[in-house]
Design a protein around this motif. Structure first.
Motif, PDB file in Angstrom:
ATOM      1  N   PRO A 180     -86.385  74.862  61.384  1.00 24.94           N
ATOM      2  CA  PRO A 180     -87.289  75.255  62.467  1.00 24.94           C
ATOM      3  C   PRO A 180     -86.784  76.481  63.215  1.00 24.94           C
ATOM      4  O   PRO A 180     -87.564  77.357  63.605  1.00 24.94           O
ATOM      5  CB  PRO A 180     -87.304  74.026  63.371  1.00 24.94           C
ATOM      6  CG  PRO A 180     -86.977  72.891  62.472  1.00 24.94           C
ATOM      7  CD  PRO A 180     -85.979  73.445  61.493  1.00 24.94           C
ATOM      8  N   VAL A 181     -85.465  76.525  63.433  1.00 20.07           N
ATOM      9  CA  VAL A 181     -84.907  77.686  64.139  1.00 20.07           C
ATOM     10  C   VAL A 181     -85.145  78.958  63.330  1.00 20.07           C
ATOM     11  O   VAL A 181     -85.528  80.002  63.859  1.00 20.07           O
ATOM     12  CB  VAL A 181     -83.400  77.457  64.410  1.00 20.07           C
ATOM     13  CG1 VAL A 181     -82.791  78.691  65.085  1.00 20.07           C
ATOM     14  CG2 VAL A 181     -83.193  76.229  65.274  1.00 20.07           C
ATOM     15  N   ILE A 186     -88.157  83.979  62.286  1.00 17.99           N
ATOM     16  CA  ILE A 186     -89.015  84.767  61.371  1.00 17.99           C
ATOM     17  C   ILE A 186     -90.335  85.118  62.049  1.00 17.99           C
ATOM     18  O   ILE A 186     -90.828  86.249  61.950  1.00 17.99           O
ATOM     19  CB  ILE A 186     -89.252  83.993  60.059  1.00 17.99           C
ATOM     20  CG1 ILE A 186     -87.946  83.842  59.285  1.00 17.99           C
ATOM     21  CG2 ILE A 186     -90.300  84.703  59.196  1.00 17.99           C
ATOM     22  CD1 ILE A 186     -88.048  82.924  58.088  1.00 17.99           C
ATOM     23  N   GLN A 187     -90.927  84.181  62.731  1.00 20.41           N
ATOM     24  CA  GLN A 187     -92.213  84.413  63.399  1.00 20.41           C
ATOM     25  C   GLN A 187     -92.041  85.453  64.504  1.00 20.41           C
ATOM     26  O   GLN A 187     -92.904  86.306  64.697  1.00 20.41           O
ATOM     27  CB  GLN A 187     -92.744  83.096  63.975  1.00 20.41           C
ATOM     28  CG  GLN A 187     -94.148  83.213  64.576  1.00 20.41           C
ATOM     29  CD  GLN A 187     -95.194  83.558  63.515  1.00 20.41           C
ATOM     30  OE1 GLN A 187     -95.187  82.961  62.442  1.00 20.41           O
ATOM     31  NE2 GLN A 187     -96.070  84.528  63.800  1.00 20.41           N
ATOM     32  N   LEU A 204     -98.686  85.256  59.446  1.00 16.08           N
ATOM     33  CA  LEU A 204     -97.658  85.504  58.437  1.00 16.08           C
ATOM     34  C   LEU A 204     -98.001  84.842  57.113  1.00 16.08           C
ATOM     35  O   LEU A 204     -97.702  85.356  56.028  1.00 16.08           O
ATOM     36  CB  LEU A 204     -96.307  84.982  58.950  1.00 16.08           C
ATOM     37  CG  LEU A 204     -95.114  85.106  57.997  1.00 16.08           C
ATOM     38  CD1 LEU A 204     -94.807  86.572  57.735  1.00 16.08           C
ATOM     39  CD2 LEU A 204     -93.901  84.390  58.570  1.00 16.08           C
ATOM     40  N   SER A 205     -98.673  83.697  57.189  1.00 15.84           N
ATOM     41  CA  SER A 205     -98.976  82.932  55.971  1.00 15.84           C
ATOM     42  C   SER A 205     -99.939  83.644  55.044  1.00 15.84           C
ATOM     43  O   SER A 205    -100.033  83.285  53.865  1.00 15.84           O
ATOM     44  CB  SER A 205     -99.532  81.551  56.352  1.00 15.84           C
ATOM     45  OG  SER A 205    -100.728  81.703  57.121  1.00 15.84           O
ATOM     46  N   ASP A 206    -100.685  84.633  55.567  1.00 14.80           N
ATOM     47  CA  ASP A 206    -101.589  85.389  54.678  1.00 14.80           C
ATOM     48  C   ASP A 206    -100.812  86.327  53.769  1.00 14.80           C
ATOM     49  O   ASP A 206    -101.325  86.762  52.742  1.00 14.80           O
ATOM     50  CB  ASP A 206    -102.595  86.187  55.512  1.00 14.80           C
ATOM     51  CG  ASP A 206    -103.692  85.306  56.094  1.00 14.80           C
ATOM     52  OD1 ASP A 206    -103.669  84.092  55.810  1.00 14.80           O
ATOM     53  OD2 ASP A 206    -104.566  85.821  56.826  1.00 14.80           O
ATOM     54  N   PHE A 207     -99.606  86.669  54.149  1.00 10.41           N
ATOM     55  CA  PHE A 207     -98.817  87.618  53.360  1.00 10.41           C
ATOM     56  C   PHE A 207     -97.680  86.931  52.602  1.00 10.41           C
ATOM     57  O   PHE A 207     -97.297  87.378  51.528  1.00 10.41           O
ATOM     58  CB  PHE A 207     -98.221  88.703  54.275  1.00 10.41           C
ATOM     59  CG  PHE A 207     -99.236  89.673  54.789  1.00 10.41           C
ATOM     60  CD1 PHE A 207     -99.515  90.831  54.087  1.00 10.41           C
ATOM     61  CD2 PHE A 207     -99.898  89.443  55.985  1.00 10.41           C
ATOM     62  CE1 PHE A 207    -100.434  91.746  54.574  1.00 10.41           C
ATOM     63  CE2 PHE A 207    -100.811  90.355  56.466  1.00 10.41           C
ATOM     64  CZ  PHE A 207    -101.104  91.511  55.759  1.00 10.41           C
ATOM     65  N   PHE A 208     -97.135  85.871  53.187  1.00 11.76           N
ATOM     66  CA  PHE A 208     -95.951  85.255  52.585  1.00 11.76           C
ATOM     67  C   PHE A 208     -96.088  83.744  52.540  1.00 11.76           C
ATOM     68  O   PHE A 208     -96.703  83.124  53.407  1.00 11.76           O
ATOM     69  CB  PHE A 208     -94.686  85.606  53.390  1.00 11.76           C
ATOM     70  CG  PHE A 208     -94.402  87.072  53.456  1.00 11.76           C
ATOM     71  CD1 PHE A 208     -93.828  87.724  52.387  1.00 11.76           C
ATOM     72  CD2 PHE A 208     -94.698  87.801  54.601  1.00 11.76           C
ATOM     73  CE1 PHE A 208     -93.537  89.069  52.460  1.00 11.76           C
ATOM     74  CE2 PHE A 208     -94.427  89.151  54.667  1.00 11.76           C
ATOM     75  CZ  PHE A 208     -93.854  89.798  53.591  1.00 11.76           C
ATOM     76  N   ASN A 209     -95.491  83.172  51.495  1.00 11.37           N
ATOM     77  CA  ASN A 209     -95.172  81.756  51.465  1.00 11.37           C
ATOM     78  C   ASN A 209     -93.675  81.642  51.772  1.00 11.37           C
ATOM     79  O   ASN A 209     -92.839  82.175  51.038  1.00 11.37           O
ATOM     80  CB  ASN A 209     -95.462  81.140  50.097  1.00 11.37           C
ATOM     81  CG  ASN A 209     -96.950  81.107  49.806  1.00 11.37           C
ATOM     82  OD1 ASN A 209     -97.746  80.865  50.708  1.00 11.37           O
ATOM     83  ND2 ASN A 209     -97.308  81.344  48.542  1.00 11.37           N
TER      84      ASN A 209
END
Length: 802
Positions: A180-181, A186-187, A204-209
């Motif tokens: 989580p940290v 990252i966020q 962010l999820s639209d660009f990366f998993n």
């Protein structure tokens, strides 16, 4: 080279190793993978164990740092290798570490370029980071993440990449507390990175998993590290399948274009340009599809089956041409589809269409040659069949229609067999041209046959009319032109009937048919008119022949003997009248049964012009001949004009005058020859003056014997020499003839007397009688012969050349 085939993709100076990459792709057979392959890259700080992790995770042999020599840069540039034992084919890229002291200030530029390249090429990006950096503001991974997110914004339509954060040297802190940290950090970094207006609110999820894993220390807990790596390795099997690590990836470049795509991407990145992945994808697809299309085009040209088909089509029709060529083309296009199936659909279809157009453009000349052979072959077949049908006696129209329909059907069938499935070529123009060829040939044959028919019946008319018309005009009389008209009508009707019957099979329009029949009738009339003109040109000769025939022969066609009893004036008038009749017949053409007074005009003007009691009338009539046309006669029907008739008559009279003069002279000579005895007064004078001599003879009988013997000798000479006949032609010719015959005749008589003297006395009387009879026969024969040779003029020679 080992199984991993480790190869430097980009060296430390940023140069793309084209040769090495091509060799790597061939060694690992990457081109055969299509879209079933994955690209994994790793980035992280220098000397963080990236190469060691890859070697244990994927079985590669990247160079690792030697801890006993100190911490330094091990990997320079970007290296590439194949993962051992993982399906589908997985390619690993080991990137140069960040924060290296060797690069110094240039580190940031190359770091961003290599990060952008890894994101553009990779499906999975491993980010190697230390566990103790999690939660620290100045951790070594913060600049790396900022770099990743910043370069992501330079991709217009970035791929959806899987970011796997690999936490190295995990402590006792559970992963559930560390993840989580890390995600929060990252966020925050993602939110702090400047974004284009279109992606300001994009999550962010639209660009990366984002995936997070933790590994124990390799140096302190090697066995545990290897076990954890083994478990992580299992996640890379079928990584591109749905549900795999990269199952939702986008914009994948086909394996056979990987090298070209990577090179172009690195070139754009090196030029510090924004990398438009969709455009790059289209560009790669365009280049590769065009290369594939060119390869297939060259392969088609070299195809033995195509070459044989092309060579065969150049020499003549080929059975099953369309199916054979369609199969070859379809095979070529199918190979293209197989190799280009993973490229962008629009580009792939466009290049396929271009390839198909090039192939069709290549084969079209052969197709046209084949159609030409089909057309020429079908045309020759039509010509042969049409000729055979005509020779067999079939009608022209039915033969033409049947043969044309049969050959066109055959041509259509040949065109159907020649049609190529991939082409929409229209053969209607060739078919129309073939139909025009057939129509042209039919028209040519029709013209030839009609010409032959016309010539045939014209020649028949020539034979049927020329000779008879000439004969009728030669014996010109009142029935000449009626006979010619009758002859013309009969022969013209026969010819027209025959031609009409022959034309029934030609399917002609009524107007053309009637015109041909009318032309034939006019031709027959033209033959008569031409022959009449020819005979009119010989009118003078015909007139002289007619005059000579009538003047020199009697009513029984026997040669005349001018004995003095004939009426030469009447005979001359009759002969000239006959000649004038011939002139009047030949003066004009009388094929329309129209009346005229030409004979009367000529008779009054030329024959009766010398009559004393019609002097005044003849003057006016003669004046009527001073014209170039006849009354009631059209100029085109005139053969001899009145003026020409007058001139011909004058010439005719001049040239026949000699014949009349000869006849008159012969008649007078005959009269003189028939009166050869002296006149009665001369005979009386002889009796009176010769009385004394006569009495002397009576007193002396010997003189009587001498005179008797002299009389016999004279009589024999008279008969032998045929003196009376000799003098009929005149005194001088008679004397000359007698002078040449006198001596031989005397010698002949003496010879006969000598022969009679040698005969025995017993046969004297008999021989005397026989000799007397033979002498009489001989005398009569010689007299006849002499009479024939010296007979009076029986016919008068005619100078026809005059």
């Amino acid at each position: 080279m080992d199984a991993a085939c480790s190869t430097q993709l980009i060296d430390g100076d940023g140069t793309f190793n084209v040769t090495g990459v091509d060799h790597f792709i061939k060694e690992v057979k990457l081109e055969e993978c299509g879209l079933s392959y994955a690209v994994v890259s790793i980035m992280g700080p220098q000397s963080s164990g990236k190469s060691t992790l890859l070697n244990h995770l994927f079985g590669t042999n990247f160079r690792e740092m030697d801890a006993f020599r100190g911490r330094s840069q091990t990997t320079k540039g970007i290296w590439i290798a194949r993962c051992a034992g993982i399906e589908p084919c997985t390619v690993v890229m080991d990137l140069e570490g960040t924060d290296g002291r060797e690069r110094g200030e240039d580190d940031t530029a190359f770091e961003k370029q290599s990060a952008l390249f890894a994101l553009a090429v990779s499906d999975i990006v491993l980010i190697n980071m230390w566990c103790h950096d999690i939660g620290r503001e100045q951790a070594a991974n913060k600049p790396l993440l900022k770099t990743v997110f910043q370069v992501m914004m330079r991709l217009f339509s970035p791929r959806k990449t899987t970011l796997m954060f690999v936490i190295r040297d995990k402590t006792r802190t559970p992963l559930e507390n560390l993840e989580p940290v890390l995600r929060e950090d990252i966020q925050k970094i993602w939110d702090s990175v400047p974004k284009p207006q279109a992606h300001e609110e994009t999550p962010l999820s639209d660009f990366f998993n984002v995936e997070v894993v933790a590994l124990s220390s390799y140096e302190e807990k090697e066995e545990q590290f290897k076990e954890q790596v083994y478990n992580l390795r299992q996640r890379f099997f079928q990584s591109v399948a749905p549900g795999g690590l990269a199952g939702d990836r986008r914009g994948v470049v086909p394996a056979n274009a990987f090298a070209f795509s990577a090179k172009q991407m690195w070139q754009v990145i090196k030029e510090n340009k924004d990398l438009d992945l969709p455009a790059h994808k289209v560009m790669v697809a365009t280049v590769r599809c065009e290369e594939i299309a060119n390869e297939k085009f060259a392969s088609f040209i070299a195809n033995e089956n195509w070459r044989e088909l092309e060579e065969a089509a150049q020499s003549g029709p080929v059975s099953g041409f369309g199916k054979k060529l369609s199969s070859i083309l379809q095979s070529c296009l199918s190979e293209y589809d197989t190799e280009a199936t993973y490229f962008e659909e629009g580009v792939r279809s466009s290049k396929k269409q271009q390839l198909q157009e090039k192939l069709l453009q290549l084969v079209q000349p052969t197709f046209q040659d084949l159609l030409g052979h089909l057309r020429s072959g079908a045309l020759e077949t039509f010509k042969d069949a049409f000729e055979k049908a005509l020779n067999a006696g079939e009608s022209f129209s039915s033969s033409a229609d049947a043969c044309a329909q049969s050959c066109i059907s055959k041509f259509d069938k040949g065109c159907e067999e020649a049609v190529i499935e991939q082409a929409k070529w229209d053969t209607s123009k060739t078919r129309e041209k073939f139909q025009r060829d057939i129509e042209a040939h039919i028209s040519s044959v029709r013209t030839e046959k009609l010409s032959e028919l016309t010539t045939l019946y014209q020649s028949k008319l020539n034979v049927a009319l020329s000779g008879p018309v000439e004969a009728l005009l030669d014996g010109a009389n009142d029935e000449t032109w009626p006979a010619i008209r009758k002859l013309l009508k009969r022969e013209a009707e026969l010819a027209v009937y025959g031609l009409s019957d022959a034309l029934s099979g030609f399917d002609m329009d009524k107007e053309t048919r009637n015109k041909m029949l009318t032309d034939l009738e006019n031709y027959a009339r033209g033959i008569v008119e031409t022959k009449a003109k020819e005979e009119a040109g010989r009118a003078l000769m015909r007139m002289k022949d007619r005059f000579a025939t009538i003047f020199s022969h009697d009513s029984d066609s026997m040669p005349r003997v001018w004995t003095g009893k004939e009426d030469i004036r009447e005979i001359t008038k009759m002969a000239r009248s006959a000649s004038l009749k011939l002139l009047s017949v030949m003066a004009v053409i009388r094929l329309d049964d129209e009346l005229d007074n030409i004979e009367k005009t000529l008779t009054l003007a030329l024959v009766n012009s010398t009559s004393n009691n019609s002097t005044n009338k003849s003057i006016s009539t003669i004046d009527s001949l001073a014209s170039s046309t006849w009354e009631q006669v059209a100029p085109e029907k005139t053969l001899i004009t009145p003026v020409q008739c007058k001139s011909l008559w004058r010439q005719f009279k001049n040239e026949t005058e000699y014949t009349v003069t000869q006849a008159i002279s012969a008649q007078e000579a005959n009269r003189r020859n028939n009166n050869w005895l002296p006149p009665p007064w001369a005979m009386l004078a002889l009796v009176v003056l010769g009385f004394n001599e006569f009495m002397t003879l009576l007193r002396n009988p010997l003189w009587l014997l001498v005179l008797f013997v002299g009389y016999l000798v004279s009589k024999a000479l008279w008969v032998q020499l045929n003196i009376s006949e000799e003098f009929r032609n005149g005194a001088l010719p008679g004397l000359l003839s007698l002078s040449t015959k006198f001596l031989p005749t005397v010698m002949n008589l003496l010879k006969k007397l000598a022969e009679e003297g040698q005969v025995p006395s017993t046969n004297t009387n008999q021989n005397s009688m026989n000799s007397s009879a033979q002498s009489e026969v001989t005398t009569n024969g010689e007299s006849s012969s002499s009479s024939s040779s010296s007979s009076p003029v029986r016919s008068v020679p005619i100078d026809k050349s005059a």
